[in-house]
Design a protein around this motif. Structure first.
Motif, PDB file in Angstrom:
ATOM      1  N   ILE A  11       0.843  -1.194   0.000  1.00  0.00           N
ATOM      2  CA  ILE A  11       0.000   0.000   0.000  1.00  0.00           C
ATOM      3  C   ILE A  11       0.877   1.242   0.000  1.00  0.00           C
ATOM      4  O   ILE A  11       0.615   2.220  -0.703  1.00  0.00           O
ATOM      5  N   GLY A  12       1.974   1.207   0.805  1.00  0.00           N
ATOM      6  CA  GLY A  12       2.876   2.343   0.867  1.00  0.00           C
ATOM      7  C   GLY A  12       3.569   2.624  -0.452  1.00  0.00           C
ATOM      8  O   GLY A  12       3.845   3.773  -0.790  1.00  0.00           O
ATOM      9  N   GLY A  19      12.789  12.391  13.607  1.00  0.00           N
ATOM     10  CA  GLY A  19      12.088  12.576  14.877  1.00  0.00           C
ATOM     11  C   GLY A  19      10.677  12.047  14.827  1.00  0.00           C
ATOM     12  O   GLY A  19      10.191  11.429  15.792  1.00  0.00           O
ATOM     13  N   ASN A  20      10.010  12.245  13.677  1.00  0.00           N
ATOM     14  CA  ASN A  20       8.639  11.753  13.536  1.00  0.00           C
ATOM     15  C   ASN A  20       8.573  10.235  13.624  1.00  0.00           C
ATOM     16  O   ASN A  20       7.664   9.671  14.251  1.00  0.00           O
ATOM     17  N   ILE A  56       2.094   7.905   9.109  1.00  0.00           N
ATOM     18  CA  ILE A  56       3.184   8.802   9.506  1.00  0.00           C
ATOM     19  C   ILE A  56       4.525   8.075   9.432  1.00  0.00           C
ATOM     20  O   ILE A  56       5.531   8.642   8.989  1.00  0.00           O
ATOM     21  N   ALA A  57       4.554   6.815   9.865  1.00  0.00           N
ATOM     22  CA  ALA A  57       5.796   6.039   9.809  1.00  0.00           C
ATOM     23  C   ALA A  57       6.297   5.918   8.376  1.00  0.00           C
ATOM     24  O   ALA A  57       7.491   6.121   8.099  1.00  0.00           O
ATOM     25  N   GLY A 103      10.373   0.373   7.289  1.00  0.00           N
ATOM     26  CA  GLY A 103       9.576   1.336   8.037  1.00  0.00           C
ATOM     27  C   GLY A 103       8.254   0.743   8.463  1.00  0.00           C
ATOM     28  O   GLY A 103       7.822   0.881   9.614  1.00  0.00           O
ATOM     29  N   SER A 104       7.592   0.050   7.533  1.00  0.00           N
ATOM     30  CA  SER A 104       6.307  -0.588   7.840  1.00  0.00           C
ATOM     31  C   SER A 104       6.476  -1.710   8.851  1.00  0.00           C
ATOM     32  O   SER A 104       5.687  -1.850   9.786  1.00  0.00           O
ATOM     33  N   SER A 105       7.528  -2.529   8.665  1.00  0.00           N
ATOM     34  CA  SER A 105       7.725  -3.660   9.576  1.00  0.00           C
ATOM     35  C   SER A 105       8.108  -3.183  10.966  1.00  0.00           C
ATOM     36  O   SER A 105       7.707  -3.776  11.971  1.00  0.00           O
TER      37      SER A 105
END
Length: 522
Positions: free
Chosen positions: A132-133, A272-273, A389-390, A402-404
């Motif tokens: 999806i990302g 940071g996010n 956001i990730a 990032g997703s994992s």
């Protein structure tokens, strides 16, 4: 005379194809989410046929461990070798584990095959999120958030009902076999419609880092699973697991700074996010999955609800969660603004958990339903936004890890929450029973605070009333602590920086060979 298609008309085939792919992805996600819900209702029957009651918990633990340890590895493999084929491999592995579990003849075989199934499940969730990302830019992704929230609701509501019906009518083995036709549908839809760019990399897989991460995650999950139940918190086994887990984690961090292609690149935490949203995801998993474990117990024990319909009791929470998730997604898509949702969601979660902490033996199902709806509103604001956001906080080449990572932090948080809240609950119930019913009360709950309704029904009236009050007191402590810990996530949400969401991939002018392609849905 030639006609030029309008942008909207030219985009319509792609939108149709995206919808078809999304259906396939949601079917795959349903496989992973529905499995544990279905198996839970079949476990008494499984134990009755295969025996091995003392190994019962390992049927769930083996699956959970395999899922948690494999999640970051699947994400990295997708980044390195292309997401589609890696995702299809995870589906095939999950289906193979399902078929083998259905054919198991002993409890040891079932535990082994459940681990195989869990390895595949780790790739299902992260694969769905990463595809999806890659397929849908963050600015447009909100439109599809309602789908994932809906799948979660279907799994939590339908799982126990479907599991009970399958076990009663077809036998427990079909609780596993039912995954096969569903999985074949997902395989066919993804294979035919989805076409992502093929990746080739000469980088070596970070086997050493993967091994250290596996040891660290396994140690921490076992620590939270066994602590206070199978072994005392101060026992040598638990302390040994803690030391091993921390040592493996320290070794993993050091190894990742040296690896050419780290399994979990530490550079993603420079954002940071990403660091903040990982913390928020961990706390959401900690408080939500930890405290939600005790909602059905309270309703079945204190409010006298049927265990078979336990999924239906969560409807107020799940429906409000799904509705708000859809609204949040639409607003994010149309405005590009998202920071408000973790903040509002954090406040609502605190309020919902605090309201649930006020429940006692006199609380009606209607009132507890209202409290759950408030909690669901908070979940709807946060659950899908955290992943958005990730993914928006990392480069496209790292969207798999990032997703994992986001999924892993939520999973580990849930594991810690269930264990620690379980210890709090057990202590409170056992203390309440011994205070009211003396030695007889202590004896009744010495094997654990979560007694099945059939056992409670055999208690004398005074003992039964004491247990109801003890359970209400235990859930009060769990939800109250959940509300307190949620304050940390609420504070962290204020420090998020609302960076612009990436728009459509075409606007970024990527190289032609790197652009995701969708087959026409026709």
């Amino acid at each position: 005379m030639s006609q030029t298609a309008t942008p909207a008309a030219a985009n319509e085939p792609r939108q149709r194809s995206v919808r078809v792919v999304m259906v396939g992805l949601m079917v795959a996600m349903l496989l992973a989410m529905l499995d544990n819900m279905i198996i839970g209702t079949a476990m008494p029957t499984i134990v009755g046929e295969l025996g091995g009651l003392n190994h019962l918990s390992w049927v769930v633990t083996a699956y959970t461990l395999a899922t948690a340890t494999s999640t970051p590895i699947w994400g990295k493999l997708g980044d390195m070798f292309g997401r589609k084929n890696i995702f299809l491999m995870s589906i095939v592995l999950f289906l193979a584990g399902s078929a083998l579990s259905g054919m198991a003849q002993t409890m040891d075989q079932l535990i082994t095959f459940r681990a195989v199934q869990g390895l595949g499940a780790g790739g299902l969730i992260v694969g769905v999120m990463a595809i999806i990302g890659e397929l849908i830019p963050p600015r447009e992704r909100g439109k599809y958030q309602g789908l994932t929230a809906g799948v979660m609701a279907i799994a939590m509501i339908g799982g126990p009902l479907v599991g009970g019906s399958i076990t009663d009518n077809w036998g427990w083995r079909w609780s596993f076999y039912i995954n096969l036709p569903i999985g074949v549908v997902a395989l066919a839809m993804i294979t035919i419609v989805l076409h992502l760019p093929k990746k080739r990399t000469k980088a070596r897989i970070d086997y050493f880092g993967a091994a250290l991460l596996t040891v660290a995650i396994t140690s921490l999950v076992l620590l939270t699973t066994w602590g206070g139940t199978q072994y005392a918190w101060g026992s040598g086994q638990i302390i040994g697991l803690l030391v091993l887990g921390l040592a493996a984690l320290a070794g993993f961090v050091f190894a990742e700074t040296r690896a050419a292609e780290p399994i979990l690149p530490l550079r993603i935490f420079r954002s940071g996010n990403f660091t903040l949203i990982s913390l928020i995801g961990f706390l959401v998993g900690f408080t939500m999955f930890g405290s939600m474990t005790f909602l059905p117990l309270f309703q079945q024990t204190v409010q006298g609800a049927s265990a078979t319909n336990s999924g239906l009791l969560l409807l107020p929470m799940l429906l409000s969660m799904m509705a708000v998730s859809m609204v949040a997604g639409r607003v994010t898509t149309s405005t590009g603004k998202y920071k408000i949702f973790p903040i509002v969601g954090g406040a609502l979660i605190i309020a919902g958990l605090f309201l649930l902490s006020t429940m006692d033996v006199h609380t009606t199902r209607l009132m507890s339903g209202v409290f759950m709806a408030v909690l669901g509103l908070g979940m709807g604001c946060i659950m899908q936004i955290t992943m958005l956001i990730a993914q928006n906080s990392v480069e496209m080449k790292d969207i798999g890890v990032g997703s994992s990572s986001a999924t892993l932090f939520r999973t580990i948080g849930g594991s810690f929450g269930v264990s620690l809240f379980g210890a709090l609950f057990t202590h409170k119930v056992q203390h309440g029973m011994s205070s009211v019913a003396g030695g007889q009360g202590s004896e009744a709950t010495k094997g654990g605070a979560q007694l099945d309704p059939a056992t409670v029904a055999k208690f004398p009236p005074a003992m039964k009333d004491a247990y109801f009050h003890a359970v209400a007191s235990g859930t009060h402590v769990v939800f109250l602590w959940g509300a307190v810990i949620s304050i940390v996530g609420f504070i962290a949400a204020w420090f998020l920086v609302e960076t612009p969401l990436r728009g459509h991939a075409a606007k970024a002018a990527p190289a032609a060979e790197d652009t995701p392609v969708l087959a026409d849905a026709h």
